[in-house]
Enzyme design. Structure first.
Site, PDB file in Angstrom:
ATOM      1  N   ASN A   1       1.065   7.536  -7.487  1.00  0.00           N
ATOM      2  CA  ASN A   1       2.507   6.995  -7.350  1.00  0.00           C
ATOM      3  C   ASN A   1       1.930   5.709  -6.490  1.00  0.00           C
ATOM      4  O   ASN A   1       2.963   5.332  -5.747  1.00  0.00           O
ATOM      5  CB  ASN A   1       3.279   8.110  -6.316  1.00  0.00           C
ATOM      6  CG  ASN A   1       3.154   9.249  -6.857  1.00  0.00           C
ATOM      7  OD1 ASN A   1       2.833  10.256  -6.500  1.00  0.00           O
ATOM      8  ND2 ASN A   1       3.707   9.275  -7.942  1.00  0.00           N
TER       9      ASN A   1
ATOM     10  N   THR B   1       1.525  -1.029  -3.603  1.00  0.00           N
ATOM     11  CA  THR B   1       2.899  -0.789  -2.918  1.00  0.00           C
ATOM     12  C   THR B   1       2.978   0.925  -3.367  1.00  0.00           C
ATOM     13  O   THR B   1       2.885   1.439  -4.461  1.00  0.00           O
ATOM     14  CB  THR B   1       3.980  -1.311  -3.717  1.00  0.00           C
ATOM     15  OG1 THR B   1       3.868  -2.874  -3.411  1.00  0.00           O
ATOM     16  CG2 THR B   1       5.245  -0.970  -2.966  1.00  0.00           C
ATOM     17  N   ILE B   2       3.383   1.538  -2.363  1.00  0.00           N
ATOM     18  CA  ILE B   2       3.165   3.084  -2.269  1.00  0.00           C
ATOM     19  C   ILE B   2       4.659   3.337  -2.833  1.00  0.00           C
ATOM     20  O   ILE B   2       5.829   2.757  -2.305  1.00  0.00           O
ATOM     21  CB  ILE B   2       3.123   3.982  -0.930  1.00  0.00           C
ATOM     22  CG1 ILE B   2       1.572   3.433  -0.675  1.00  0.00           C
ATOM     23  CG2 ILE B   2       3.422   5.298  -0.997  1.00  0.00           C
ATOM     24  CD1 ILE B   2       1.253   3.640   0.836  1.00  0.00           C
ATOM     25  N   CYS B   3       5.121   4.473  -3.868  1.00  0.00           N
ATOM     26  CA  CYS B   3       6.278   4.924  -4.279  1.00  0.00           C
ATOM     27  C   CYS B   3       6.603   6.034  -3.625  1.00  0.00           C
ATOM     28  O   CYS B   3       5.923   7.156  -3.960  1.00  0.00           O
ATOM     29  CB  CYS B   3       6.184   4.990  -5.733  1.00  0.00           C
ATOM     30  SG  CYS B   3       7.736   5.930  -6.273  1.00  0.00           S
ATOM     31  N   LEU B   4       7.380   6.170  -2.353  1.00  0.00           N
ATOM     32  CA  LEU B   4       7.498   7.244  -1.694  1.00  0.00           C
ATOM     33  C   LEU B   4       9.053   7.466  -1.197  1.00  0.00           C
ATOM     34  O   LEU B   4       9.449   6.364  -0.759  1.00  0.00           O
ATOM     35  CB  LEU B   4       6.638   7.505  -0.465  1.00  0.00           C
ATOM     36  CG  LEU B   4       6.629   8.613   0.270  1.00  0.00           C
ATOM     37  CD1 LEU B   4       6.178   9.826  -0.328  1.00  0.00           C
ATOM     38  CD2 LEU B   4       5.538   8.455   1.547  1.00  0.00           C
TER      39      LEU B   4
END
Lengths: 158, 616
Positions: free
Chosen positions: A84, A90-93
């Site tokens: 993710n 970049t973190i996809c959260l």
């Protein structure tokens, strides 16, 4: 806007008073010697007993001017290996996404704990990079190996 | 009969006398400003300062009635001050200032302090916030106003006694990610933005770099290598085409343009599978199939281009694209213009954008729109209506003038509680039964970042003092003056730069002039880290002579006490929030002492938008 700065200083204060064990978070120093409260670096320790243990993973957190109406942008180093995390880091959260679960009340502590949680429990439904996502869904041995290799690189981080 | 006979009757001799001795400022000389200046002048104000940074443009003339065609490109504030002289019956002194109200050199705090009342007639959030802040600093009454289409509102602001501009959160305008615009549009506005900001800009405007082709931004948004390569390729080909514009003949230019942007680019997009997993696939335009019909249309007498409220067909859009594209091309070819910028009043540019946006919409299965509707979006226009501005300005001056029924001037009092009771916020709309709604003023929002839990004051220092005194000195002075427990305070300068707290004393021995953020007009925020005292905001003023009182003489209130007081006050009235079936929020404020029921039946979001952003 003033809401942004009072809130950022509040986050700094709360973090100083109480933060989860093994984590660190601090604003970056600006060229003029002050601390830029909108740019932070932080370290996320991998949970013990998981593939991610014994390492502290560095992240950068940048707060937009509209914070806390808008969420901060949180990044691992580029090419961080995780299903993710985009190749840019970049973190996809969902809690970091304005259109999804971001709420102005979410604190820095909740963000870093959320990211720690994400490390060992990736969400296969929102892939952000090819290699880790593929390995995670199709070749678990390979995935485990890569994650452990990465953990070794961040043993001394922070 | 004297000209002031009726005014005296209406206002009373005393009030009228005060108005005549008063100096006010009107910030903004546009749609509301033109109406408001007329009202202020005819109310008899003695001295009116007018501030605006803008010049008159053609599109202003339909409603900003104090401007004429000959005034185009002239300063709004200077022009307006001259324009009203013919009916300056009470001999008001008019002082125009051409400049940005946020410029602390032109408008320092001392300049602000000369006014008894501030009238806002602004069109943007940033300036409104700034004026609000200055008024809070100086405890000056402020009349805020705004209109959008048929809707409008006024809000009298009595610092710390009624809600300030920041007490209600404003919605920040939405921006679109570049990738949505360039690769996966789903709304008409995406295609319009693409046509205007990317296509038109890249082809005709001055610089070849448009905001829609910002590599860094694209990198931040997408990590799909294929998509990024594709975006770069698309843009580069467009630059190639731009370089050929002058060499090609009209039809060759249009044909290569159409084939590239509506056919080749779309086909290439289709190759990126990941984009279309959960989206409807675009269908490339088939130029060959349409070219015969297009030729027929081009040879027939046709004035489809001038029908602006009808939605054009795909073929008609292609025709308009052809016509406007060729027109723009020949303007460049003629050499008179080396580039063309988008201007909603320049028909060639508008037609090109409308047609290109619609053609792209048809490809992505998005509804097409009329030229009229697209103009509104592309030109960032919310229709401004002269009558709405006139009504709102009327309320603004009527409500503002009430202030002078009281003798604040002589007493110098800043206890606004009497006037707060007499004033109200007014909303107007086109909805039957809700043409005019009023609401009494409420106390500042407890969690407002600007007016709650915060005191403000001015810090006077000479340049020499700034050089000689260190940060440590400032911390000590603050502790001495306001009594921060254990000296546990933090200092933030500028937007968000922390220069001191207990955990960060690196700069403690630097002089204030070495640290950036302590210059004339800068704002410094002091917070009590123990959370006991309210926040303090200091406005730095550089003075020539050292003063004995460098820090403002105020007593910081305890946060606990403020909260308790607010809770007590709120006990008097209850606020209910109900959402109606039609989606509007009803806010019913019931005051137990007063049996009047005040209803505001505007959608909550809309109301904020009116207050936040409006286009006059």
């Amino acid at each position: 806007m003033s809401l942004c700065k009072t809130r950022l200083q509040e986050e700094r204060k709360q973090w100083r008073k109480d933060h989860p064990f093994g984590f660190f978070a601090k604003p970056c120093k600006a060229p003029d010697g002050s601390l830029d409260l909108t740019q932070w670096t932080a370290g996320i320790p991998g949970k013990a007993g998981t593939l991610w243990e014994d390492a502290v993973y560095p992240i950068t957190i940048s707060f937009p001017e509209e914070y806390p109406s808008k969420p901060p942008k949180v990044k691992f180093p580029a090419n961080f290996y995780h299903p993710n995390v985009y190749p840019s880091g970049t973190i996809c959260l969902s809690i970091l996404n304005e259109e999804q679960d971001w709420r102005p009340a979410i604190t820095l502590k909740q963000i870093v704990l959320g990211i720690q949680e994400l490390l060992d429990t990736p969400n296969p439904d929102s892939p952000a990079q090819e290699p880790a996502w593929k390995a995670f869904s199709k070749d678990r041995t390979m995935y485990d190996k890569k994650v452990k290799e990465q953990a070794k690189r961040y043993v001394n981080a922070g | 009969m004297a000209r002031d006979t009726y005014l005296k009757k209406v206002l009373g001799d005393e009030c009228f006398g005060r108005v005549q001795r008063t100096r006010v400022v009107m910030v903004g000389a546009g749609g509301i400003g033109c109406e408001l200046l007329k009202d202020l002048l005819l109310t008899g104000y003695g001295e009116i300062h007018i501030v605006d940074l803008d010049t008159v443009t053609l599109s202003n003339l339909n409603r900003q009635f104090l401007f004429r065609k000959k005034d185009i490109d002239k300063s709004k504030s200077l022009t307006i001050a001259k324009a009203v002289q013919s009916f300056n019956y009470f001999g008001a002194k008019l002082v125009p200032h051409h400049g940005n109200i946020m410029d602390t050199n032109q408008f320092p705090l001392t300049w602000w302090s000369q006014f008894s009342y501030v009238y806002n007639a602004l069109d943007n959030l940033e300036a409104r916030r700034y004026v609000n802040k200055m008024c809070l600093f100086l405890k000056k009454p402020l009349m805020e106003s705004g209109t959008t289409g048929f809707e409008g509102q006024i809000q009298p602001i009595y610092p710390y006694y009624s809600e300030c501009f920041d007490c209600q959160a404003k919605v920040t305008p939405k921006t679109f990610p570049v990738c949505t615009i360039r690769s996966t549009p789903s709304l008409p506005v995406h295609c319009i933005t693409w046509a205007k900001e990317f296509l038109f800009h890249q082809l005709f405007d001055e610089s070849e770099i448009s905001s829609m082709n910002n590599e860094e931004q694209i990198r931040n948004e997408t990590d799909d290598v294929q998509e990024k390569e594709n975006l770069a390729k698309e843009a580069n080909e467009l630059i190639d085409l731009r370089n050929q514009i002058k060499g090609l003949d009209g039809s060759a230019f249009i044909e290569s343009l159409v084939v590239k942007i509506f056919q080749a680019d779309i086909e290439r997009l289709l190759l990126i599978d990941t984009l279309w997993k959960s989206r409807r696939k675009p269908i490339p335009l088939n130029f060959n199939a349409l070219s015969t019909e297009l030729q027929q249309l081009l040879h027939a007498k046709n004035n489809i281009i001038s029908t602006d409220t009808k939605v054009w067909s795909v073929l008609e859009n292609l025709f308009v694209l052809y016509k406007s594209g060729v027109a723009l091309q020949s303007r460049l070819k003629s050499g008179k213009e080396s580039f063309v910028s988008f201007d909603k009043d320049d028909d060639d540019t508008l037609n090109f954008v409308v047609a290109a946006a619609n053609l792209r919409s048809s490809i992505f299965g998005i509804p097409l729109m009329s030229k009229f509707d697209i103009k509104e979006i592309a030109g960032n226009i919310i229709p401004a209506i002269a009558t709405t501005n006139a009504i709102i300005s009327g309320f603004s001056s009527l409500n503002g003038t009430k202030f002078f029924k009281h003798d604040y001037e002589q007493t110098g009092s800043v206890d606004f509680s009497p006037i707060v009771k007499e004033s109200s916020t007014v909303f107007i709309s086109i909805k039957p039964n809700k043409y005019i709604t009023a609401a009494s003023l409420v106390s500042p929002n407890e969690s407002c970042p600007s007016s709650s839990l915060l005191s403000r004051g001015i810090m006077n220092l000479t340049n020499q003092e700034l050089q000689e005194n260190t940060l440590r000195w400032l911390v000590d002075e603050l502790v001495k003056k306001y009594g921060y427990e254990d000296g546990d305070l933090s200092i933030i300068v500028g937007k968000s730069r922390l220069v001191y707290d207990v955990d960060f004393d690196d700069n403690i021995d630097s002089s204030l002039s070495e640290l950036s953020g302590f210059e004339d007009g800068d704002l410094v925020l002091i917070q009590d880290e123990n959370d006991e005292l309210e926040n303090l905001e200091l406005y730095i003023t550089v003075v020539n002579e050292p003063t004995t009182e460098k820090l403002p003489n105020i007593q910081l209130r305890e946060k606990k006490a403020i909260k308790e007081k607010n809770e007590d006050e709120q006990g008097d009235s209850t606020i209910e929030n109900n959402t109606n079936q039609d989606g509007t929020t009803m806010v019913i404020i019931e005051d137990e002492e007063d049996t009047d029921l005040v209803m505001i039946a505007e959608p909550a979001s809309k109301k904020r938008r009116i207050a936040g952003e409006e286009y006059m």
